[in-house]
Design a protein around this motif. Structure first.
Motif, mmCIF file in Angstrom:
data_model
loop_
_atom_site.group_PDB
_atom_site.id
_atom_site.type_symbol
_atom_site.label_atom_id
_atom_site.label_comp_id
_atom_site.label_asym_id
_atom_site.label_seq_id
_atom_site.Cartn_x
_atom_site.Cartn_y
_atom_site.Cartn_z
ATOM 1 N N LEU A 12 0.828 -1.203 0.000
ATOM 2 C CA LEU A 12 0.000 0.000 0.000
ATOM 3 C C LEU A 12 0.864 1.256 0.000
ATOM 4 C CD1 LEU A 12 -2.525 -1.225 2.702
ATOM 5 C CD2 LEU A 12 -2.822 -1.299 0.223
ATOM 6 N N ALA A 13 0.669 2.081 -1.025
ATOM 7 C CA ALA A 13 1.403 3.346 -1.132
ATOM 8 C C ALA A 13 0.465 4.449 -1.600
ATOM 9 C CB ALA A 13 2.578 3.197 -2.095
ATOM 10 N N ALA A 14 -0.758 4.429 -1.052
ATOM 11 C CA ALA A 14 -1.773 5.386 -1.492
ATOM 12 C C ALA A 14 -2.124 6.408 -0.419
ATOM 13 C CB ALA A 14 -3.038 4.645 -1.926
ATOM 14 N N GLY A 15 -1.388 6.367 0.711
ATOM 15 C CA GLY A 15 -1.718 7.257 1.825
ATOM 16 C C GLY A 15 -1.387 8.715 1.546
ATOM 17 N N GLN A 16 -2.086 9.595 2.250
ATOM 18 C CA GLN A 16 -1.876 11.032 2.092
ATOM 19 C C GLN A 16 -0.654 11.525 2.856
ATOM 20 O OE1 GLN A 16 -3.806 13.262 0.262
ATOM 21 N NE2 GLN A 16 -4.815 11.483 -0.613
ATOM 22 N N GLY A 17 -0.362 10.910 4.007
ATOM 23 C CA GLY A 17 0.795 11.327 4.799
ATOM 24 C C GLY A 17 0.683 12.740 5.332
ATOM 25 N N ASN A 75 10.794 -6.386 -10.872
ATOM 26 C CA ASN A 75 10.006 -7.137 -11.849
ATOM 27 C C ASN A 75 8.952 -8.046 -11.229
ATOM 28 O OD1 ASN A 75 11.528 -9.408 -10.974
ATOM 29 N ND2 ASN A 75 13.074 -9.029 -12.538
ATOM 30 N N LYS A 76 8.938 -8.147 -9.904
ATOM 31 C CA LYS A 76 7.858 -8.894 -9.258
ATOM 32 C C LYS A 76 6.583 -8.065 -9.147
ATOM 33 C CE LYS A 76 10.420 -12.318 -6.563
ATOM 34 N NZ LYS A 76 10.646 -12.901 -5.216
ATOM 35 N N VAL A 77 6.683 -6.774 -9.363
ATOM 36 C CA VAL A 77 5.477 -5.928 -9.357
ATOM 37 C C VAL A 77 4.731 -6.178 -10.666
ATOM 38 C CG1 VAL A 77 4.559 -3.588 -9.285
ATOM 39 C CG2 VAL A 77 6.546 -4.193 -7.879
ATOM 40 N N LYS A 78 3.662 -6.913 -10.572
ATOM 41 C CA LYS A 78 2.918 -7.320 -11.770
ATOM 42 C C LYS A 78 1.836 -6.320 -12.154
ATOM 43 C CE LYS A 78 5.351 -11.042 -11.949
ATOM 44 N NZ LYS A 78 6.462 -11.102 -12.925
ATOM 45 N N LYS A 79 1.305 -5.606 -11.167
ATOM 46 C CA LYS A 79 0.271 -4.618 -11.460
ATOM 47 C C LYS A 79 0.405 -3.435 -10.507
ATOM 48 C CE LYS A 79 -3.220 -7.729 -13.395
ATOM 49 N NZ LYS A 79 -4.626 -8.215 -13.302
ATOM 50 N N ILE A 80 0.050 -2.264 -11.011
ATOM 51 C CA ILE A 80 -0.041 -1.052 -10.188
ATOM 52 C C ILE A 80 -1.467 -0.547 -10.332
ATOM 53 C CG2 ILE A 80 0.910 1.227 -9.704
ATOM 54 C CD1 ILE A 80 3.391 0.429 -11.328
ATOM 55 N N VAL A 81 -2.159 -0.397 -9.220
ATOM 56 C CA VAL A 81 -3.557 0.014 -9.263
ATOM 57 C C VAL A 81 -3.782 1.196 -8.328
ATOM 58 C CG1 VAL A 81 -4.364 -2.303 -9.834
ATOM 59 C CG2 VAL A 81 -4.226 -1.611 -7.443
ATOM 60 N N GLU A 82 -4.847 1.928 -8.580
ATOM 61 C CA GLU A 82 -5.195 3.061 -7.727
ATOM 62 C C GLU A 82 -5.895 2.587 -6.462
ATOM 63 O OE1 GLU A 82 -7.451 6.065 -9.681
ATOM 64 O OE2 GLU A 82 -5.773 6.748 -10.915
ATOM 65 N N GLY A 83 -5.626 3.295 -5.378
ATOM 66 C CA GLY A 83 -6.288 3.005 -4.120
ATOM 67 C C GLY A 83 -7.644 3.688 -4.035
ATOM 68 N N GLY A 84 -8.213 3.696 -2.836
ATOM 69 C CA GLY A 84 -9.523 4.292 -2.626
ATOM 70 C C GLY A 84 -9.499 5.327 -1.528
ATOM 71 N N SER A 85 -10.667 5.732 -1.085
ATOM 72 C CA SER A 85 -10.772 6.800 -0.099
ATOM 73 C C SER A 85 -10.335 6.363 1.294
ATOM 74 C CB SER A 85 -12.207 7.337 -0.050
ATOM 75 O OG SER A 85 -13.125 6.288 0.262
ATOM 76 N N GLU A 86 -10.462 5.095 1.598
ATOM 77 C CA GLU A 86 -10.031 4.543 2.882
ATOM 78 C C GLU A 86 -9.004 3.438 2.636
ATOM 79 O OE1 GLU A 86 -10.927 5.749 5.704
ATOM 80 O OE2 GLU A 86 -12.633 6.992 5.126
ATOM 81 N N ARG A 87 -8.241 3.123 3.675
ATOM 82 C CA ARG A 87 -7.230 2.071 3.535
ATOM 83 C C ARG A 87 -7.861 0.774 3.049
ATOM 84 N NH1 ARG A 87 -4.943 -2.312 5.972
ATOM 85 N NH2 ARG A 87 -2.652 -2.447 5.988
#
Length: 243
Positions: A12-17, A75-87
């Motif tokens: 998970l790397a979608a946080g606002q921080g 190369n193990k990262v197979k997909k990158i997807v967008e997160g949502g409003s909550e964790r």
């Protein structure tokens, strides 16, 4: 080691921080010349994990692909997807990308000190119990307070753990729990239930017990500027072991 079931990680790397007081999101801040998210991804890249699903904030997929995944050859990262409003929305989006039976390691990208020992302990536990979370016994006395911040109760410290990630589950179990969560989201909110981690999803929406597994007191989450300073010190202390 021999791994007999498919293993995937949702990072998970979608946080606002917001508590970092910075225009740069914490997962992209430099920690000893590398972005914070590098360290977690590198740990999974060098481990037995088969594939990684990276969940990022809206509009950051292209940036992460070029500046993180391709730059460091993850190369193990197979997909990158967008997160949502909550964790939990972000986790749910990541879980949708995982196919087949096996085990899922859900990890906060802002925890740079995940290592092979923690991953192995987690793997052995999830094989036996089907659900486990990394954590450590608390060192401090904990107080439960009332609405005016007066001490109301002092729970037994021996029964308290501080919870970390990864949190690891059988794929079937955790996907079913999250599917149920999305259906009952508004109902749970109405009951005042606030979902704060993946174990709570399984605890709340299934009857499956969750095993606690020893992590490390160094497995900190980068949340404030002070945490970044501590992390830099830990890396220096270990002679850049996490590079």
């Amino acid at each position: 080691m021999s791994v007999d079931m498919k293993t995937a990680a949702v990072v998970l790397a979608a946080g606002q921080g917001k508590r970092m007081n910075s225009d740069v999101q914490k997962q992209y801040m430099l920690l000893n010349d590398r972005p914070v998210i590098f360290y977690a991804l590198n740990a999974f890249q060098e481990s037995f994990i088969d594939e990684v699903i990276l969940v990022v904030a809206k509009g950051e997929i292209d940036y992460c692909r070029t500046e993180i995944v391709e730059k460091y050859n993850f190369n193990k990262v197979k997909k990158i997807v967008e997160g949502g409003s909550e964790r939990y929305h972000s986790v749910a989006n990541g879980l949708k990308c995982i196919e087949g039976e096996g085990y899922v390691f859900i990890h906060d990208g802002a925890r740079p000190f995940i290592n092979k020992e923690i991953l192995l302990r987690s793997y052995e536990a999830v094989k036996e119990y089907g659900a486990c979370v990394v954590g450590m016994p608390v060192k401090d006395t904990i107080k439960i307070v009332d609405e005016n911040n007066f001490a109301k109760l002092t729970p037994n410290r021996e029964t308290l753990w501080q919870i970390q990630t990864p949190q690891v589950f059988s794929t079937k179990l955790v996907k079913a729990a999250y599917d149920e969560l999305i259906i009952k989201e508004e109902e749970l909110k109405g009951q005042g239930i606030q979902i704060t981690d993946d174990a709570m999803v399984v605890e709340t929406l299934t009857d499956h017990p969750v095993k606690l597994v020893e992590g490390s007191y160094e497995n900190i989450k980068i949340t404030t500027p002070g945490d970044l300073n501590i992390a830099s010190y830990l890396i220096d202390e270990k002679n850049n072991l996490f590079y």
